[in-house]
Design an enzyme around this catalytic site. Structure first.
Site, PDB file in Angstrom:
ATOM      1  N   ASP A 168      37.685  56.031  41.220  1.00  0.00           N
ATOM      2  CA  ASP A 168      36.226  55.908  41.258  1.00  0.00           C
ATOM      3  C   ASP A 168      35.717  54.506  41.600  1.00  0.00           C
ATOM      4  OD1 ASP A 168      36.890  54.544  38.960  1.00  0.00           O
ATOM      5  OD2 ASP A 168      35.655  55.722  37.595  1.00  0.00           O
ATOM      6  N   HIS A 169      36.562  53.476  41.521  1.00  0.00           N
ATOM      7  CA  HIS A 169      36.083  52.104  41.642  1.00  0.00           C
ATOM      8  C   HIS A 169      36.161  51.523  43.052  1.00  0.00           C
ATOM      9  CE1 HIS A 169      35.575  51.715  37.366  1.00  0.00           C
ATOM     10  NE2 HIS A 169      35.460  50.404  37.412  1.00  0.00           N
ATOM     11  N   ASP A 191      38.778  51.086  30.665  1.00  0.00           N
ATOM     12  CA  ASP A 191      37.456  50.749  31.178  1.00  0.00           C
ATOM     13  C   ASP A 191      36.557  50.582  29.966  1.00  0.00           C
ATOM     14  OD1 ASP A 191      35.739  51.004  34.004  1.00  0.00           O
ATOM     15  OD2 ASP A 191      34.572  51.422  32.195  1.00  0.00           O
ATOM     16  N   ARG A 202      24.871  47.630  32.985  1.00  0.00           N
ATOM     17  CA  ARG A 202      25.196  46.202  32.973  1.00  0.00           C
ATOM     18  C   ARG A 202      24.448  45.517  34.102  1.00  0.00           C
ATOM     19  NH1 ARG A 202      31.327  45.933  31.865  1.00  0.00           N
ATOM     20  NH2 ARG A 202      30.632  46.381  29.750  1.00  0.00           N
ATOM     21  N   SER A 212      33.382  43.914  30.985  1.00  0.00           N
ATOM     22  CA  SER A 212      34.407  44.864  31.381  1.00  0.00           C
ATOM     23  C   SER A 212      35.705  44.662  30.620  1.00  0.00           C
ATOM     24  CB  SER A 212      34.664  44.727  32.880  1.00  0.00           C
ATOM     25  OG  SER A 212      35.791  45.469  33.268  1.00  0.00           O
ATOM     26  N   ARG A 257      38.550  44.611  32.006  1.00  0.00           N
ATOM     27  CA  ARG A 257      39.562  44.226  32.994  1.00  0.00           C
ATOM     28  C   ARG A 257      40.552  43.192  32.462  1.00  0.00           C
ATOM     29  NH1 ARG A 257      34.944  41.928  36.913  1.00  0.00           N
ATOM     30  NH2 ARG A 257      34.277  44.020  36.389  1.00  0.00           N
TER      31      ARG A 257
END
Length: 778
Positions: free
Chosen positions: A126-127, A191, A473, A668, A670
């Site tokens: 999806d990213h 995520d 965000r 995030s 990440r």
């Protein structure tokens, strides 16, 4: 009853993407797919028994989040449980990874040497889909541009037993809600917005890839025992007020770090006025207050959603075990916030931070006072936060009113469906046509502009402008890489109204628009069905189940690839104190994971650690000169980019330290923001306070995340300092370390540095990383 409960619940964990099977067909598939079941399959019987064990031990009523979290303890009899203090060892039911983070997670899993994942796991593409022209064209281009990465993820999934949702399937959190979340499940996802699943009474927690690897490896997962913040809802939503306004209000109350270390648990009579997908919206954006996760109690709205998405069997079982899926009467929260939904007004938050809350009725005046651009250049609806059938229906109801009077959007307008199922259903039911007719462009079922995957052409970089989104965000440069873009977060219906009006000064509750014939009219409050009258249209089948026999599957990573790179283990700690580390950068103010490891165009390097490390801290503000990506190289005396100076230090055998401010690493999940400093020679991050996920990610990679015992010691650090960390030979839980700060003028300060390491995490540091430690224990 116990046997039936166990069987059906396990079936749902196993089948996942095969949701279209009827229960009878699912039973026939059970044996063939049994290898993908977790080793300790969670079912309501087991959950019930474990909750009772813990309740008797603690001798008090339990909150809902305590029931689900403690109900997944690896050792419910012996585990020490103290909110905000002890570390819990948990057995999650499932792992989910989006494609940007899955690359590094799967590379780490491959490095572990294990043959298969131990719990049901999925990858969601999806990213990596950039928004340019529209859904069909953008998806086609993404498949071409990202072919190497998609092939890696598909084959790695097939090889190691991980389900693969192909590009175009939708956003990870919407897919989880439609397929995998259910009341009482414990799921971790790579995520930060994984908490979206709380809309179905699930405890869904965002983590870094290394945490996901632990769970996929069958290792108990550690989580600091969360505090519990209760949000009591009374009254009911109506008119222009939406579920999004609940979390926008809560964000204004708690700020971006007010939920850190806590689960936010919604309860009270007002809950029943919110749809299941509306609850998911609220839980999703709980990430913006730093919360571990958020959750709602099981009710009839969740039952309706489960039934509509092919899980009536789970809803029936949840009904039988409902007492385990709601808080105990008399349970106590660490903090309670009360919100009367009948009095709540539509909100819009921003710019530049999601906790700057304003009533929509006041935003025009506030914007004028602060010099924020009033013209709305673009309105964007959708994303993982607000792309449900109900969201799209309410937005379409406003668009239809405007079209009926000959009016279209004054601002550009984009629509992002959350999943292929949502896209197909709103296309079938006419919502998409209405939204296109009013001026909208329907984008791919993907994250798109929400995470910076937006090839924006209407303004130049540096041009001051305003956009409004239904996203979660709105940090500086988040959506379009333009630091001058003032991004505001609100509900899809308010976005639609402001896109039609074209200005922040428009209050849809009181203000009028002008029809094509010159007449004035007011928009009626939005309306939309909670769920489609007919069944959801599943759209295209985009799920790949891992094969029974994966022996013939190969996973290739070219040594010359610029996008994928096999990992080399980090070096073990040498047993000595860390001496004379230069300060790479002393960061001033807000430093999110976007600042530490930017997204947008850098997403293409998420599987190549060395290449993506070229974005290390390029968005952080240097306290020395208030500049971005400009720090002094202490070896040469010259100024250069942060990653360039870090590489120069590393090439000369010099490890380094970063100094930061409050809530360092918010945003995030990440883990690249932790991997990159470790890869480029970083050893220590010293800040006033950390965001939860980032602190854990740093520990996993063998870094030392430390906090000033006295926050004022931040002011003692100078750009030319060298810092030594002493006491590592006696590194132990709860025992502070010392920082010896030697200044350029020969003077020094000795400061106390706190940490939150437990013994297991100290062993990660000593081994060089959590992955190294895992290998040692094999």
């Amino acid at each position: 009853m116990a046997s039936y409960c166990m069987t059906v619940t396990r079936l749902r964990l196993v089948l996942g993407g095969a949701r279209r099977l009827h229960v009878s067909a699912a039973f026939s598939a059970k044996v063939a797919m049994s290898r993908y079941e977790p080793s300790s399959s969670v079912n309501y019987d087991t959950l019930h028994e474990t909750i009772n064990i813990v309740r008797k031990r603690l001798n008090r009523p339990l909150t809902l989040s305590e029931k689900i979290v403690y109900g997944h303890l690896d050792d419910p009899v012996g585990q020490e449980i103290a909110r905000g203090r002890t570390y819990l060892r948990l057995r999650p039911d499932r792992v989910a990874m989006q494609d940007a983070t899955a690359q590094m997670a799967m590379l780490q899993f491959i490095s572990s040497g294990l043959p298969k994942v131990a719990v049901p796991s999925t990858i969601h593409c999806d990213h990596l889909i950039e928004a340019q022209a529209g859904g069909v064209e953008d998806l086609k281009r993404a498949k071409e541009v990202n072919e190497e990465v998609y092939n890696f993820l598909a084959t790695a999934g097939a090889k190691y037993g991980v389900g693969f949702w192909k590009p175009g399937s939708g956003i990870i959190h919407q897919i989880i809600l439609e397929n995998y979340a259910y009341p009482g499940v414990l799921l971790i996802g790579t995520d930060s917005h994984t908490p979206n699943g709380g809309g179905l009474g699930s405890i869904c927690i965002g983590v870094g890839g290394a945490d996901a690897v632990d769970v996929m490896a069958g290792i108990p997962w550690e989580l600091k025992c969360p505090n519990v913040i209760g949000v009591k809802l009374t009254g009911s939503l109506s008119g222009w007020t939406s579920p999004k306004d609940v979390i926008l209000k809560v964000a204004g109350i708690l700020t971006v770090k007010g939920g850190t270390g806590a689960i936010v648990e919604y309860h009270g009579p007002g809950v029943d006025s919110i749809s299941s997908t509306g609850m998911a919206t609220i839980c999703n954006m709980g990430a913006e207050i730093g919360a571990t996760t958020s959750v709602f109690p099981y009710n009839h709205r969740m039952k309706a959603y489960l039934s509509k998405t092919g899980r009536a069997d789970i809803a029936a079982l949840a009904d039988e075990y409902k007492d385990d899926l709601v808080p105990d009467e008399g349970c106590e929260y660490d903090q309670v916030i009360e919100i009367n939904l009948s009095e709540l007004k539509p909100h819009i938050n921003g710019p530049f931070t999601p906790d700057l809350a304003h009533p929509v009725s006041e935003i025009g005046a506030v914007a004028e006072k602060n010099g924020w651009p009033l013209e709305v250049k673009v309105g964007l609806i959708g994303s993982c936060t607000n792309s449900s059938y109900e969201d799209m229906g309410r937005a379409a109801s406003l668009a239809k009113q405007a079209l009926d009077r000959g009016v279209k959007c004054k601002a550009a307008f984009t629509v992002t469906p959350g999943s292929e199922q949502i896209r197909a259903t709103i296309e079938r039911d006419g919502y998409s046509k209405i939204l296109r007719d009013v001026g909208g462009v329907v984008l791919a079922n993907a994250c798109g502009p929400c995470i910076g995957q937006w090839d924006r052409k209407d303004v130049k970089k540096g041009e001051k402008n305003t956009i409004v989104t239904s996203y979660n965000r709105n940090f500086t440069s988040r959506n379009d890489a333009n630091p001058a873009t003032h991004a505001f977060v609100t509900s899809p219906e308010i976005v639609t109204a402001l896109a039609i009006a074209g200005t922040l000064k428009f209050n849809p509750e009181t203000d009028y628009l002008t029809a094509a014939n010159g007449e004035k009219f007011k928009l009626e409050p939005p309306n939309g069905d909670e769920l489609p009258a007919r069944d959801f249209d599943p759209g295209q089948d985009t799920y790949q189940h891992p094969p029974e026999d994966s022996a013939s599957v190969t996973v290739d990573v070219s040594p010359t690839s610029t996008r994928l790179q096999l990992l080399e283990p980090f070096k073990k700690w040498d047993g000595k104190d860390l001496e004379g580390l230069p300060v790479l950068i002393k960061v001033k103010g807000k430093c999110t994971t976007d600042h530490i490891s930017a997204a947008g165009p850098w997403l293409k390097f998420r599987g190549h650690l060395d290449n993506i490390s070229n974005n290390l801290l390029i968005g952080a503000v240097n306290s020395e000169n208030n500049a971005v990506n400009k720090v002094k190289n202490m070896l040469t005396g010259e100024y250069g980019g942060v990653p360039d100076v870090a590489r120069h230090y590393k090439a000369n055998g010099l490890e380094w330290v970063v100094v930061g401010d409050d809530n360092y690493g918010e945003g995030s999940s990440r883990e690249h923001a932790a991997l990159e400093p470790r890869h480029l020679g970083g050893r220590v991050i010293i800040v006033k306070s950390f965001a939860r996920i980032h602190e854990t990610n740093l520990k996993k990679q063998g870094m030392l995340p430390l906090t000033f015992d006295d926050p004022k010691d931040y002011d003692k650090i100078r750009p030319d300092d060298k810092i030594s960390i002493t006491g590592l030979a006696n590194f132990s839980p709860g025992k502070p370390l010392k920082g010896v700060v030697k200044h350029g003028d020969g003077s020094q300060d000795i400061i106390t540095l706190n940490h939150t390491f437990n013994q297991n995490q100290i062993e990660w540091f000593q081994a060089g990383s959590a992955l190294n430690r895992m290998k040692e224990l094999q």
